[in-house]
Design a protein around this motif. Sequence first.
Motif, PDB file in Angstrom:
ATOM      1  N   ALA A  17       0.832  -1.207   0.000  1.00 38.81           N
ATOM      2  CA  ALA A  17       0.000   0.000   0.000  1.00 38.81           C
ATOM      3  C   ALA A  17       0.866   1.256   0.000  1.00 38.81           C
ATOM      4  O   ALA A  17       0.645   2.173  -0.801  1.00 38.81           O
ATOM      5  N   ILE A  18       1.882   1.302   0.871  1.00 37.83           N
ATOM      6  CA  ILE A  18       2.682   2.522   0.907  1.00 37.83           C
ATOM      7  C   ILE A  18       3.546   2.652  -0.351  1.00 37.83           C
ATOM      8  O   ILE A  18       3.861   3.754  -0.776  1.00 37.83           O
ATOM      9  N   ALA A  19       3.876   1.524  -0.965  1.00 37.32           N
ATOM     10  CA  ALA A  19       4.657   1.589  -2.205  1.00 37.32           C
ATOM     11  C   ALA A  19       3.843   2.278  -3.302  1.00 37.32           C
ATOM     12  O   ALA A  19       4.366   3.142  -4.007  1.00 37.32           O
ATOM     13  N   VAL A  20       2.575   1.911  -3.449  1.00 37.33           N
ATOM     14  CA  VAL A  20       1.794   2.540  -4.520  1.00 37.33           C
ATOM     15  C   VAL A  20       1.539   4.013  -4.213  1.00 37.33           C
ATOM     16  O   VAL A  20       1.525   4.852  -5.120  1.00 37.33           O
ATOM     17  N   VAL A  21       1.398   4.342  -2.931  1.00 45.03           N
ATOM     18  CA  VAL A  21       1.179   5.750  -2.576  1.00 45.03           C
ATOM     19  C   VAL A  21       2.436   6.581  -2.854  1.00 45.03           C
ATOM     20  O   VAL A  21       2.380   7.631  -3.504  1.00 45.03           O
ATOM     21  N   TRP A  22       3.591   6.084  -2.411  1.00 44.43           N
ATOM     22  CA  TRP A  22       4.832   6.842  -2.635  1.00 44.43           C
ATOM     23  C   TRP A  22       5.187   6.928  -4.121  1.00 44.43           C
ATOM     24  O   TRP A  22       5.799   7.894  -4.566  1.00 44.43           O
ATOM     25  N   GLN A  23       4.805   5.891  -4.858  1.00 45.56           N
ATOM     26  CA  GLN A  23       5.059   5.931  -6.300  1.00 45.56           C
ATOM     27  C   GLN A  23       4.354   7.134  -6.926  1.00 45.56           C
ATOM     28  O   GLN A  23       4.931   7.836  -7.753  1.00 45.56           O
ATOM     29  N   SER A  56      16.211  -7.367   9.298  1.00 44.62           N
ATOM     30  CA  SER A  56      14.934  -7.246   8.596  1.00 44.62           C
ATOM     31  C   SER A  56      15.106  -6.520   7.268  1.00 44.62           C
ATOM     32  O   SER A  56      14.426  -6.850   6.301  1.00 44.62           O
ATOM     33  N   LEU A  57      16.018  -5.572   7.183  1.00 44.33           N
ATOM     34  CA  LEU A  57      16.162  -4.854   5.916  1.00 44.33           C
ATOM     35  C   LEU A  57      16.892  -5.668   4.848  1.00 44.33           C
ATOM     36  O   LEU A  57      16.679  -5.465   3.668  1.00 44.33           O
ATOM     37  N   PHE A  58      17.731  -6.587   5.271  1.00 47.60           N
ATOM     38  CA  PHE A  58      18.354  -7.491   4.303  1.00 47.60           C
ATOM     39  C   PHE A  58      17.303  -8.236   3.498  1.00 47.60           C
ATOM     40  O   PHE A  58      17.543  -8.667   2.392  1.00 47.60           O
ATOM     41  N   LYS A  59      16.117  -8.409   4.106  1.00 46.04           N
ATOM     42  CA  LYS A  59      15.081  -9.213   3.476  1.00 46.04           C
ATOM     43  C   LYS A  59      14.039  -8.386   2.751  1.00 46.04           C
ATOM     44  O   LYS A  59      13.003  -8.902   2.359  1.00 46.04           O
ATOM     45  N   SER A  60      14.284  -7.089   2.566  1.00 46.38           N
ATOM     46  CA  SER A  60      13.280  -6.241   1.918  1.00 46.38           C
ATOM     47  C   SER A  60      13.014  -6.716   0.499  1.00 46.38           C
ATOM     48  O   SER A  60      13.932  -6.826  -0.302  1.00 46.38           O
ATOM     49  N   PHE A  61      11.755  -6.940   0.203  1.00 46.59           N
ATOM     50  CA  PHE A  61      11.402  -7.446  -1.110  1.00 46.59           C
ATOM     51  C   PHE A  61      10.296  -6.598  -1.749  1.00 46.59           C
ATOM     52  O   PHE A  61      10.413  -6.186  -2.902  1.00 46.59           O
ATOM     53  N   ASP A  62       9.251  -6.336  -0.959  1.00 46.68           N
ATOM     54  CA  ASP A  62       8.027  -5.736  -1.504  1.00 46.68           C
ATOM     55  C   ASP A  62       8.276  -4.397  -2.191  1.00 46.68           C
ATOM     56  O   ASP A  62       7.789  -4.169  -3.303  1.00 46.68           O
ATOM     57  N   LEU A  63       9.048  -3.530  -1.539  1.00 47.64           N
ATOM     58  CA  LEU A  63       9.285  -2.207  -2.119  1.00 47.64           C
ATOM     59  C   LEU A  63       9.946  -2.329  -3.483  1.00 47.64           C
ATOM     60  O   LEU A  63       9.530  -1.697  -4.452  1.00 47.64           O
ATOM     61  N   VAL A  64      10.992  -3.145  -3.554  1.00 49.28           N
ATOM     62  CA  VAL A  64      11.718  -3.300  -4.813  1.00 49.28           C
ATOM     63  C   VAL A  64      10.794  -3.870  -5.884  1.00 49.28           C
ATOM     64  O   VAL A  64      10.747  -3.374  -7.011  1.00 49.28           O
TER      65      VAL A  64
END
Lengths: 313, 277
Positions: A140-146, A245-253
């Motif tokens: 959700a925040i990804a589409v908003v920030w986009q 936790s940030l090593f595993k960031s996937f959704d944003l990318v």
Amino acid sequence: MSAKTLQATATRADPAAKPKRAFQRFLTPEARTAYLFILPNLIGFAVFIAIPGLMAFVLGFMNWDGYNPMQWNGIRNYTRLFQDSNFRISLSNTLVYTFASCALVVVAAMLLAILVNGKLKGKAFFRAALFFPHITSFVAIAVVWQAIMNPTQGPLNMFLKTFTDHPPGWLTSSDWALFSLILITVWKMAGYYMLLFLAGLQGISSEYYEAARIDGAGVFRQFRSVTLPMLSPVTFFVIITCIISLFKSFDLVYIMTGGGPGRSTKMLVYDIYAMSFRNGEFGYASAEAIVLFLIVLLITYLQFKGEKRWVHY
Amino acid sequence: MGALLSRGLARTSTYVVALILSVVMIFPFVWMVSASFKPQEDVFAYPIQWIPKVFQPENYSELWTTIPFPLYYLNSIKVSVAVTLGQLITCSLAGYAFARLSFPGKNKLFIIYLAAFMIPYQVIMIPQYMVVRSLGLVDSHWSLILLESFSAYGVFLMRQFFTGISMELSEAARIDGSSEFGIFARIILPLAKPGLATLGIFVFASVWNDFQAPLIYIFSDKLKTLPLGLASLNGEFTSETQLIMAGAVLSLIPIVAVFLFLQRYFVSGLTVGAVKG
């Protein structure tokens, strides 16, 4: 019940005392109940988490396209990894993203915690507002920030145009894309770690501050000599959990850049996903995942070793 | 007088800074809600129309009818509730045994559970897929439900809560002839309600927001959960920002509601383990 088992074991001949005792303990009703309690979770845990965890190490030495039978590939997946420019770029992007985000998150979270820890009316509101981004989904925040970061129409650049004629291209520019992801990550995570720091701040006795004040310490000296050392266990915990936790960031990318523009935001976990479920190179992707695991393990180890040196309880 | 003035100044500046930061944090959400009620051509109007000049709530009905958004909602609710119940049951049972019963191999088994924390999801992602595929569960909700119902974190959390309850309660009930399950269900579990609430909310929120597992396992449109649905909406209707924002608003409502009403448990679930004692 227990009397019966006692009797049963007592009448048996005992060739070796030790295994018998173990056997007897195994039979106690309490142990049996305990196993029954654990069983539902243990079956699922073994099938879906523990066994896959072990399989991952084997898969790293295999070649598998997902359909045909697996083939043993030795260490070739790993030697290929270190010649693969995709992997090198993913690794360096991941390191930059993780460490830059974490450094900013820790600083921001600590300052926010100190800010809302004081005698502030409406404290609850500020805390909730600062924490709010954390509860929302990355999608959700990804589409908003986009939309907000849209380079030609988005409100962010419309605002920046009042200061400069050439605002950054954010996600569409290979120079800015990784930085954009870092910004969004800090915005989303700072509130959560602020809560951890708040809990830590509340554990510091006011006597320390009084003593420091009597010694003539100003606000900054108090921060450096009281707050910082007293917070060090929380800081330590925050840094470890944040990095892992940030090593595993996937959704944003996945949602915002797909690893682009070019390869500027390609990261390890995204590459693992793309290699396996898109390109069907499951063995190669597993080797990459094992490298990810080893890095996470190494960071945790180094930090625990370093803990003694810079954590003051 | 001077000291008083400077203290007043310090307090005011703290307020100003706190207020500015809160606005920065909340700004994207306000923009999202506002954009979701606008016609397409007004979404990017600048200066920002915080209150839409043309109010267009039809965005929501369009979303509800042209895209199977209600279905995504139902799917998300189904999967999140099932996983939450699954974890509450299996993790409280196992956590109880680890906290309050003695049995051989207890410490070794617990260390294995703890070690599972260390493994990033992406490491077990591929072997998990092999297991789920061999069970014939790919492209079904069962894949998501089974994968997420047995967490090591949940066992650890429940163990922490059960350890905090006095052992004498169990001993008294045992003398009265209660079975262990009776003690668990009738005496200890009611006392661990805050723990159950904490775990339940944590699990619900993380499953509700989960994206990567559904991305791997769900292909049919009718099985998609909200994050997947929102992602495909974002991919297909790229220029219709107002629809995407309406979708984002809809996907956030349940989590925001849970947060507002159960904030205490929400926060304790996230901070457990951070501070000693």
